[in-house]
Design a protein around this motif. Structure first.
Motif: not given
Length: 83
Positions: A38-62
């Motif tokens: 919700g922060q910008s149209s670029g953010h909305a585009l980047a996060f439109q399909d969360k299921s395809r993204l990968r994440f790391a918290l403090d460099q550990d994949m989660v």
């Protein structure tokens, strides 16, 4: 929290990283992605399909449902293909 973006996510948002004070209701990565979208149209585009993204918290994949806890950095990666 420091947010770090890679590849197509970085291109859609227009920055490689940013620092945000996440609202109190943001407790896990899913919440963070919804709030960021919700922060910008670029953010909305980047996060439109969360299921395809990968994440790391403090460099550990989660997984997407991981709690943020007292992590200092959230890195967000688009799908990666190799050859």
């Amino acid at each position: 929290m420091r947010l770090v973006y890679f590849a197509a996510v970085r291109e859609a948002i227009g920055v490689a990283s940013e620092t945000c004070d996440l609202p109190a209701h943001v407790r896990n990565i899913h919440d963070a992605i919804d709030w960021l979208a919700g922060q910008s149209s670029g953010h909305a585009l980047a996060f439109q399909d969360k299921s395809r993204l990968r994440f790391a918290l403090d460099q550990d994949m989660v997984p997407l449902d991981a709690m943020l806890g007292d992590a200092h950095e959230l890195a967000i990666f688009p799908p990666v293909t190799g050859g």
